[in-house]
Enzyme design. Sequence first.
Site, PDB file in Angstrom:
ATOM      1  CG  HIS A  91     -51.419  12.516  17.503  1.00  0.00           C
ATOM      2  ND1 HIS A  91     -50.324  12.297  16.709  1.00  0.00           N
ATOM      3  CD2 HIS A  91     -50.957  12.769  18.735  1.00  0.00           C
ATOM      4  CE1 HIS A  91     -49.227  12.394  17.446  1.00  0.00           C
ATOM      5  NE2 HIS A  91     -49.568  12.691  18.674  1.00  0.00           N
ATOM      6  CG  ASP A 145     -52.160  15.788  26.083  1.00  0.00           C
ATOM      7  OD1 ASP A 145     -51.831  16.231  24.963  1.00  0.00           O
ATOM      8  OD2 ASP A 145     -51.338  15.593  27.001  1.00  0.00           O
TER       9      ASP A 145
HETATM   10  C1  SDX Z   1     -49.785  16.165  21.817  1.00  0.00           C
HETATM   11  O1  SDX Z   1     -47.028  15.477  17.745  1.00  0.00           O
HETATM   12  C2  SDX Z   1     -47.038  14.782  18.834  1.00  0.00           C
HETATM   13  O2  SDX Z   1     -46.558  13.663  18.907  1.00  0.00           O
HETATM   14  C3  SDX Z   1     -47.691  15.466  20.042  1.00  0.00           C
HETATM   15  C4  SDX Z   1     -47.870  14.601  21.285  1.00  0.00           C
HETATM   16  C5  SDX Z   1     -46.534  14.231  21.922  1.00  0.00           C
HETATM   17  O3  SDX Z   1     -46.477  13.196  22.592  1.00  0.00           O
HETATM   18  O4  SDX Z   1     -45.593  15.062  21.823  1.00  0.00           O
HETATM   19  O5  SDX Z   1     -48.569  13.423  20.947  1.00  0.00           O
HETATM   20  C6  SDX Z   1     -48.662  15.336  22.360  1.00  0.00           C
HETATM   21  O6  SDX Z   1     -49.600  17.312  21.553  1.00  0.00           O
HETATM   22  C7  SDX Z   1     -51.116  15.506  21.559  1.00  0.00           C
HETATM   23  C8  SDX Z   1     -52.165  16.493  20.938  1.00  0.00           C
HETATM   24  C9  SDX Z   1     -52.762  17.308  22.062  1.00  0.00           C
HETATM   25  N1  SDX Z   1     -53.655  18.357  21.508  1.00  0.00           N
HETATM   26  C10 SDX Z   1     -54.980  18.317  21.630  1.00  0.00           C
HETATM   27  O7  SDX Z   1     -55.599  17.382  22.133  1.00  0.00           O
HETATM   28  C11 SDX Z   1     -55.707  19.555  21.101  1.00  0.00           C
HETATM   29  C12 SDX Z   1     -56.952  19.133  20.305  1.00  0.00           C
HETATM   30  N2  SDX Z   1     -56.529  18.455  19.076  1.00  0.00           N
HETATM   31  C13 SDX Z   1     -56.219  19.287  18.028  1.00  0.00           C
HETATM   32  O8  SDX Z   1     -56.327  20.629  18.030  1.00  0.00           O
HETATM   33  C14 SDX Z   1     -55.662  18.614  16.781  1.00  0.00           C
HETATM   34  O9  SDX Z   1     -56.193  17.364  16.646  1.00  0.00           O
HETATM   35  C15 SDX Z   1     -54.152  18.553  16.720  1.00  0.00           C
HETATM   36  C16 SDX Z   1     -53.544  19.876  17.012  1.00  0.00           C
HETATM   37  C17 SDX Z   1     -53.632  17.537  17.697  1.00  0.00           C
HETATM   38  C18 SDX Z   1     -53.799  18.151  15.325  1.00  0.00           C
HETATM   39  O10 SDX Z   1     -54.241  19.243  14.542  1.00  0.00           O
HETATM   40  P1  SDX Z   1     -54.313  19.151  12.983  1.00  0.00           P
HETATM   41  O11 SDX Z   1     -53.105  18.440  12.485  1.00  0.00           O
HETATM   42  O12 SDX Z   1     -54.651  20.465  12.393  1.00  0.00           O
HETATM   43  O13 SDX Z   1     -55.515  18.171  12.833  1.00  0.00           O
HETATM   44  P2  SDX Z   1     -55.856  17.479  11.494  1.00  0.00           P
HETATM   45  O14 SDX Z   1     -55.142  18.066  10.320  1.00  0.00           O
HETATM   46  O15 SDX Z   1     -55.659  16.023  11.749  1.00  0.00           O
HETATM   47  O16 SDX Z   1     -57.414  17.878  11.375  1.00  0.00           O
HETATM   48  C19 SDX Z   1     -58.158  17.245  10.414  1.00  0.00           C
HETATM   49  C20 SDX Z   1     -59.591  17.733  10.621  1.00  0.00           C
HETATM   50  C21 SDX Z   1     -59.760  19.243  10.547  1.00  0.00           C
HETATM   51  O17 SDX Z   1     -61.096  19.482  10.094  1.00  0.00           O
HETATM   52  P3  SDX Z   1     -61.346  19.683   8.460  1.00  0.00           P
HETATM   53  O18 SDX Z   1     -60.515  20.879   8.075  1.00  0.00           O
HETATM   54  O19 SDX Z   1     -60.895  18.395   7.800  1.00  0.00           O
HETATM   55  O20 SDX Z   1     -62.826  19.940   8.346  1.00  0.00           O
HETATM   56  O21 SDX Z   1     -60.036  17.360  11.952  1.00  0.00           O
HETATM   57  C22 SDX Z   1     -60.413  18.541  12.656  1.00  0.00           C
HETATM   58  C23 SDX Z   1     -59.698  19.684  11.988  1.00  0.00           C
HETATM   59  O22 SDX Z   1     -60.429  20.896  12.215  1.00  0.00           O
HETATM   60  N3  SDX Z   1     -59.971  18.338  14.044  1.00  0.00           N
HETATM   61  C24 SDX Z   1     -60.747  18.477  15.105  1.00  0.00           C
HETATM   62  C25 SDX Z   1     -59.948  18.134  16.213  1.00  0.00           C
HETATM   63  N4  SDX Z   1     -58.719  17.814  15.797  1.00  0.00           N
HETATM   64  C26 SDX Z   1     -58.734  17.933  14.444  1.00  0.00           C
HETATM   65  N5  SDX Z   1     -62.054  18.838  15.243  1.00  0.00           N
HETATM   66  C27 SDX Z   1     -62.557  18.876  16.509  1.00  0.00           C
HETATM   67  N6  SDX Z   1     -61.827  18.550  17.628  1.00  0.00           N
HETATM   68  C28 SDX Z   1     -60.531  18.182  17.504  1.00  0.00           C
HETATM   69  N7  SDX Z   1     -59.833  17.874  18.612  1.00  0.00           N
END
Ligand code: SDX
Length: 390
Positions: free
Chosen positions: A271, A328
């Site tokens: 998130h 989700d």
């Molecule tokens: C919603 O903003 C809101 O409030 C949204 C929401 C709402 O109510 O409106 O809460 C609803 O959209 C929830 C999120 C739903 N999406 C997913 O579940 C998709 C999977 N999750 C992601 O793709 C990701 O976690 C995000 C998009 C939610 C956040 O993306 P970020 O901000 O790019 O993640 P981050 O900066 O926190 O990542 C840090 C690290 C990265 O790796 P490094 O570069 O440090 O090596 O964590 C990794 C990312 O690659 N990472 C994941 C991951 N999520 C982050 N690796 C594997 N699986 C994942 N799900």
Amino acid sequence: LTGIITLDPGYKNSGSCTSKITFLDGELGILRYRGYSIEDLAEKADFLEVSFLLIFGELPTAEQLEQFEVDIRKYTLVNEEMKSIIDGFPRTAHPMGVLAALTSALTAFNPKSVNVDNDKEMYQAVCKTMGKFLVIATWTYRKSMGYPLNYYDNTKGYVENFMNLMFKLPTEPYKASPIVIDALDKLFILHADHEQNCSTSTVRMVGSSHAGLFASISAGVSALWGPLHGGANQAVLEMLEEIHKNGGDTDAYMAKAKDKEDPFRLMGFGHRVYKSFDPRAQIIKKAANEVLETLGVDDPILAIAKKLEAAALEDEYFKSRNLYPNVDFYSGIIYRALGIPTDMFTVMFAIGRLPGWIAQWKEMRENKEPIGRPRQIYTGAALRDFNKPE
Ligand code: SDX
């Protein structure tokens, strides 16, 4: 923890905003709507009550709530010409694309822009949006199934009408079980608002140019559709079904999620704000157990979800990045148990998020915020003489 922060004057161009609606603490996993905890609201309120709270700032009295439901009913008839718009879509069109188009089309039949400073006009626009959006959202499902479109039944409540609009057959009355209504009520409440997330920021941005409420909500629907945002609930179920089909091997998917060369991410995890548990995910996980047990549904997908969650919470890659299940991750398991098809999951999210979008749009306009205009850091070419390439 009052959530009040001071902003430098430049914030108006930064895309940030002040808001009195929702408070999040990503470190402590706190979510409050107008100061009320999400745990209390999910347990003690119903969806229309929470919608009224988000939009108007206070919980409604019993009389106000009853009147709100009556006033919404006045606007649940959708112009019959809208049917020729939905007829233009193939049955295979994704419901979110159809919903975005139909929501924007509502402007054609309600062209008068709302004067937000006129309480009566604003209240009427709220009731109209709540009423019509629910109907057209279910029409996207009926269209995909080739079924006749249903009308709102004024003898039923708002959430019960969702099931009635979705599943009522012309040949017989529809009666949803109280368990289903209660589960949906809770899920809609948990999705109702979430501060300045991608789709809400979109609604505020589009509305800041003084575009109408339907046009702004339509833009929010499109933003929500993305698999990194609300589209994740559909992607989670597809991921869990694939794991199930492949014999339940969660390790392989954990490895893929950690492989930087692989674009796959564990859907429903991580998130932008929560770096601890998403409080909504915990409530939905508990509800998933209760609803499936009460309905007598034994879904192997739930067991796979729990196995995946347990593995991720133990895994160094996920722990070191504070990646936890988000809203989700479990929601689709309940929708599936209620008989809602996977490609309608994000439409469910939109129905829940609607009052939050309305509330945020209303606040932005009442605050007379300037047109949204974020700036950039320019990293392109410096000034160059104009010489045509040889
Ligand atoms: C919603 O903003 C809101 O409030 C949204 C929401 C709402 O109510 O409106 O809460 C609803 O959209 C929830 C999120 C739903 N999406 C997913 O579940 C998709 C999977 N999750 C992601 O793709 C990701 O976690 C995000 C998009 C939610 C956040 O993306 P970020 O901000 O790019 O993640 P981050 O900066 O926190 O990542 C840090 C690290 C990265 O790796 P490094 O570069 O440090 O090596 O964590 C990794 C990312 O690659 N990472 C994941 C991951 N999520 C982050 N690796 C594997 N699986 C994942 N799900």
